[in-house]
Each structure stands twice: as structure tokens, then as C-alpha cells.
Scaffold this active site. Sequence first.
Site, short mmCIF file in Angstrom:
data_model
loop_
_atom_site.label_atom_id
_atom_site.label_comp_id
_atom_site.label_asym_id
_atom_site.label_seq_id
_atom_site.Cartn_x
_atom_site.Cartn_y
_atom_site.Cartn_z
N GLU A 1 1.71 45.01 -13.09
CA GLU A 1 1.24 44.41 -11.83
C GLU A 1 1.80 43.00 -11.65
OE1 GLU A 1 -0.73 45.48 -9.20
OE2 GLU A 1 -0.57 47.48 -10.04
N LYS B 1 -3.26 37.79 -14.71
CA LYS B 1 -2.54 38.32 -15.87
C LYS B 1 -1.26 37.52 -16.15
CE LYS B 1 -4.66 41.99 -17.61
NZ LYS B 1 -5.04 42.12 -19.01
N HIS C 1 -1.14 53.36 -17.54
CA HIS C 1 -1.33 54.42 -18.52
C HIS C 1 -2.77 54.92 -18.42
CE1 HIS C 1 -1.70 50.46 -20.36
NE2 HIS C 1 -2.73 50.95 -21.02
N THR D 1 0.76 43.26 -17.88
CA THR D 1 0.78 44.42 -16.99
C THR D 1 1.98 44.42 -16.04
OG1 THR D 1 -0.35 45.39 -15.08
CG2 THR D 1 -0.84 43.10 -15.53
N ARG E 1 -9.89 57.22 -18.72
CA ARG E 1 -9.60 56.26 -17.67
C ARG E 1 -10.84 56.06 -16.79
NH1 ARG E 1 -6.60 51.89 -16.07
NH2 ARG E 1 -4.75 52.50 -14.91
N TYR F 1 -5.66 39.90 -9.57
CA TYR F 1 -5.52 40.47 -10.92
C TYR F 1 -4.12 40.16 -11.47
CZ TYR F 1 -4.67 44.14 -14.43
OH TYR F 1 -4.33 44.83 -15.57
P1 NDP Z 1 -10.67 49.02 -18.98
O1 NDP Z 1 -11.08 48.52 -17.66
O2 NDP Z 1 -10.92 50.46 -19.32
O3 NDP Z 1 -11.36 48.13 -20.13
C1 NDP Z 1 -11.58 46.76 -19.97
C2 NDP Z 1 -12.48 46.28 -21.09
O4 NDP Z 1 -12.69 44.87 -20.94
C3 NDP Z 1 -13.88 46.92 -21.11
O5 NDP Z 1 -14.25 47.15 -22.44
C4 NDP Z 1 -14.74 45.83 -20.51
O6 NDP Z 1 -16.10 45.91 -20.90
C5 NDP Z 1 -14.09 44.59 -21.11
N1 NDP Z 1 -14.45 43.35 -20.43
C6 NDP Z 1 -14.50 43.11 -19.09
N2 NDP Z 1 -14.89 41.84 -18.86
C7 NDP Z 1 -15.10 41.29 -20.06
C8 NDP Z 1 -15.56 40.01 -20.50
N3 NDP Z 1 -15.83 39.04 -19.62
N4 NDP Z 1 -15.68 39.78 -21.83
C9 NDP Z 1 -15.39 40.75 -22.73
N5 NDP Z 1 -14.97 41.97 -22.39
C10 NDP Z 1 -14.82 42.24 -21.06
O7 NDP Z 1 -9.10 48.70 -19.14
P2 NDP Z 1 -7.97 49.49 -19.98
O8 NDP Z 1 -8.50 49.88 -21.28
O9 NDP Z 1 -7.34 50.49 -19.07
O10 NDP Z 1 -6.89 48.35 -20.17
C11 NDP Z 1 -6.92 47.48 -21.29
C12 NDP Z 1 -6.22 46.19 -20.94
O11 NDP Z 1 -4.86 46.45 -20.57
C13 NDP Z 1 -6.83 45.45 -19.76
O12 NDP Z 1 -6.69 44.07 -20.00
C14 NDP Z 1 -5.96 45.86 -18.59
O13 NDP Z 1 -5.98 44.90 -17.57
C15 NDP Z 1 -4.60 45.95 -19.27
N6 NDP Z 1 -3.66 46.87 -18.68
C16 NDP Z 1 -4.04 48.16 -18.42
C17 NDP Z 1 -3.15 49.04 -17.87
C18 NDP Z 1 -3.53 50.46 -17.61
O14 NDP Z 1 -2.79 51.14 -16.89
N7 NDP Z 1 -4.62 50.96 -18.17
C19 NDP Z 1 -1.76 48.62 -17.55
C20 NDP Z 1 -1.44 47.28 -18.00
C21 NDP Z 1 -2.38 46.44 -18.51
P3 NDP Z 1 -17.17 46.55 -19.85
O15 NDP Z 1 -16.72 47.96 -19.62
O16 NDP Z 1 -18.47 46.38 -20.53
O17 NDP Z 1 -17.04 45.72 -18.61
P1 GDP Z 2 -3.06 49.99 -10.18
O1 GDP Z 2 -1.61 50.29 -10.18
O2 GDP Z 2 -3.51 49.22 -11.38
O3 GDP Z 2 -3.55 49.40 -8.93
O4 GDP Z 2 -3.78 51.44 -10.41
P2 GDP Z 2 -4.63 52.38 -9.43
O5 GDP Z 2 -4.75 53.69 -10.12
O6 GDP Z 2 -5.90 51.71 -9.00
O7 GDP Z 2 -3.71 52.52 -8.14
C1 GDP Z 2 -2.41 53.06 -8.20
C2 GDP Z 2 -1.85 53.23 -6.78
O8 GDP Z 2 -2.57 54.26 -6.12
C3 GDP Z 2 -1.98 51.98 -5.90
O9 GDP Z 2 -0.77 51.80 -5.21
C4 GDP Z 2 -3.09 52.35 -4.93
O10 GDP Z 2 -2.97 51.73 -3.64
C5 GDP Z 2 -2.84 53.84 -4.80
N1 GDP Z 2 -4.02 54.56 -4.29
C6 GDP Z 2 -4.05 55.38 -3.21
N2 GDP Z 2 -5.30 55.81 -3.00
C7 GDP Z 2 -6.09 55.27 -3.95
C8 GDP Z 2 -7.49 55.37 -4.24
O11 GDP Z 2 -8.25 56.03 -3.54
N3 GDP Z 2 -7.93 54.66 -5.33
C9 GDP Z 2 -7.09 53.92 -6.09
N4 GDP Z 2 -7.58 53.29 -7.17
N5 GDP Z 2 -5.77 53.80 -5.84
C10 GDP Z 2 -5.28 54.47 -4.77
#
Ligand code: NDP
Ligand code: GDP
Length: 325
Positions: A128, A154, A180, A126, A185, A150
Site C-alpha cells: 500500500e 506504514k 496475502h 506493505t 483473513r 494507512y
Molecule cells: P490483522 O488485521 O489480521 O491483525 C492485526 C493485529 O494487530 C491484530 O492482532 C490486532 O489485535 C493487533 N492490533 C491492532 N491494534 C493494536 C494495538 N494498538 N496494539 C497492539 N496490537 C494491535 O492483520 P494481518 O495479520 O493481515 O497483517 C499483519 C501485519 O502486516 C499488519 O501490520 C498489516 O498492516 C501488515 N500487512 C498485511 C498485509 C496483508 O495482506 N495481510 C499486507 C502487508 C502488510 P485486535 O484484533 O485485538 O485488534
Molecule cells: P487492501 O489492498 O489492503 O485495501 O485490501 P482489500 O482486500 O480491503 O481490498 C482490495 C481491493 O478490493 C481494493 O482495491 C478495494 O477497493 C477492492 N474492493 C472492491 N470491493 C470491495 C469490498 O467490498 N471490500 C473490500 N475490502 N475491498 C473491495
Amino acid sequence: MSKHALITGITGQDGAYLAKFLLEKGYEVFGLMPRRSTPTTWRLEYLDVLDKVRLLDGDLTDIASIIRALIACKPDEVYNLGAQSFVATSWKQPLLTADATGMGALNVLEAIRQICPEARFYQASTSEMFGLVQEPIQSETTPFYPRSPYGVSKLFAHWMTINYRESFNIFGCSGILFNHESPLRGIEFVTRKVTDAVARIKLGVQKELALGNIDAKRDWGFSGDYVEAMWLMLQQEKPDTYVVATGRTTTVRDMCKIAFDHVGLNYEDFVRIDPKFYRPAEVELLLGNPTKAEKNLGWKAKTSLEQLITMMVDADLERVKKELR
Ligand code: NDP
Ligand code: GDP
């Protein structure tokens, strides 16, 4: 013979889009499914793939269950998308985050090493990890400076992927994906929180929207585009690390404006700042340089932020209307 893929985090946003993408490519798709007290398969249903994937019981924090899943699935490719993925929660549950998001990846790598060392591995890294950014535009060579449990977790998983690549010849790829989003989401992330609120305000069931730091800048793309980059990484001759991003950054404030404008409302009339949503340490700016992915993978983001946000607002309008019926 179709290829087998195992996806951890298959019930999450990217897991659902990736499952659909791989099914369309003719893969047999398996998913590691942690036990939850209520069903979590709504995203797979939304994309109409629930009955086409095979879900295997297992949790990233339980290596025995990962080993069992690998034996059952005999994967050609393993995509490790499972994580506690919400930055704000990672300060409230830092050990759980380290366990699932950090150690979880190592559990998968170690299980692959023992059970199926030929399988190709994708790690969901990520932006992050760049945190307090050390360069104005972040690429594969930018030094890391994570700002949350987090991000730190990662980063551990990212280096473990590289270490298993270098130590044991595991085909491990790390995709450093910038934010993304999509209609799938999680509601706690800022884009979806905004598009859901816009729909509710437009339909008269919500009055205002409380946000934290709206000056933060993110490089936002569409999840449906990004899962293709994951797959492309595993089709290359050599494993590597890639930044996946759009190359454009926007403030939370301007993203709100796009969302409210789409339904003919002025965001300034509805957005209220609540310090409750400030973070103990903020990532102020993320802006990725996707040149390497473009050059080596032939990948480019297809969906603009305007297209993405309007797609999300429209989906939320539909959802809220359904809820109200
Ligand atoms: P989500 O939070 O939507 O999905 C996370 C998934 O992980 C869920 O299916 C969740 O299941 C599962 N999970 C959580 N804990 C466990 C566990 N202990 N064992 C098995 N499965 C588990 O994330 P995204 O789909 O958005 O992202 C996918 C991956 O990409 C993640 O690793 C995220 O950190 C990483 N990422 C995402 C970005 C983004 O902007 N979306 C950017 C960069 C990286 P349940 O819902 O049941 O808890
Ligand atoms: P992140 O980049 O994985 O932390 O994704 P988020 O969507 O959670 O947050 C993106 C940015 O939006 C971060 O800088 C947050 O501090 C900012 N932000 C501002 N207000 C909010 C809020 O109410 N909720 C979340 N989730 N983020 C917020």
C-alpha cells in the site's frame, strides 16, 4: 536454549501463522495482547497454538507496556505485525491509524533501543506504500506514493525502521509484503468477504454480494507462505528491505470468478456493485517483483491464487455449515 520471539499483532492473521511457524522451529513465542472486551484468540485456537504461546498485556500505543513486555520476554527477535490494518477504516479513524500503525512501530523501535538493542526487528510494511504506482511492477527501488492514512502511516514506520538501522545499528528489517490472505483473513477484506459470501450463497443463506471497485488488481499470496519470508529476513547477516509477492496480478472480478466457479456458480448472477464500497482514493494496481527475496532469502510463493481461494471457500463452507447446525 530456545530462541525467544515477541510478536505484536499475534491475534491477527499473520500473527497466528507466524506463531505456529516459530513454535515449529523450537522458539519460545510471546505475544503482545491489547485489552479487548471480548476474546480475540480464535485464530490461535484454529491453528491449535493458543496454549503454546505466552500472551503479555500491552498495546502498541502505550510504550510503557511494550517496555514491560520486552523485559519479561527478553526477545532475540521482535516481529511488529500489530496495526489498524484495514485501508477503508483508515479514512474513518485516521488518527488512531497513525497512532497504532505508524507511531506504534516507533514505540517498539525506541523500546528495543533502550531495553534490548541486540534484538532483531521485523517491520510489517506493505505494498500500500506504493499506492498510486510509479512503476508498473513494484520492487524495493520503486518510489512510494501512499494513497490512504494507512499507507502513509506504514511509510512512516518503514522509514523509521531504516532510520533506526542507520542511526543506532538496530537490526531492523522491513518486509514490503503484497496482499496475502488465508482462511484466517479478516472478513472485511475483499477475498474473505467473497469466499464467505460464496459459501453462504451456495448453502442458501445469502442472496447476493455487494462489492465496490472490482476492476482493482492485486498481487495475492498465502499468509502461511509469507510468514516464512519474515523469519528468513531476520536470519540474514545484514538487515535489509525486501518485497514479498507472487509476481502475478489479478482483478477482484477474476478472483470472484475463481471463488464462484469452485462451487459451480456464475459470479455475474450474484455480484452487485455498491458505490458505498468505493474508496476516497483507490490503489488500482499492485504487482510485486519478488526477485530480491528469491535470490537473497531463497524464498518463493508456493500457493497459487486458485489454491488459495479454493482453500478459503472450502474453509468458509465448513464454518457456515457448522453455524447452521
Ligand atoms: P490483522 O488485521 O489480521 O491483525 C492485526 C493485529 O494487530 C491484530 O492482532 C490486532 O489485535 C493487533 N492490533 C491492532 N491494534 C493494536 C494495538 N494498538 N496494539 C497492539 N496490537 C494491535 O492483520 P494481518 O495479520 O493481515 O497483517 C499483519 C501485519 O502486516 C499488519 O501490520 C498489516 O498492516 C501488515 N500487512 C498485511 C498485509 C496483508 O495482506 N495481510 C499486507 C502487508 C502488510 P485486535 O484484533 O485485538 O485488534
Ligand atoms: P487492501 O489492498 O489492503 O485495501 O485490501 P482489500 O482486500 O480491503 O481490498 C482490495 C481491493 O478490493 C481494493 O482495491 C478495494 O477497493 C477492492 N474492493 C472492491 N470491493 C470491495 C469490498 O467490498 N471490500 C473490500 N475490502 N475491498 C473491495
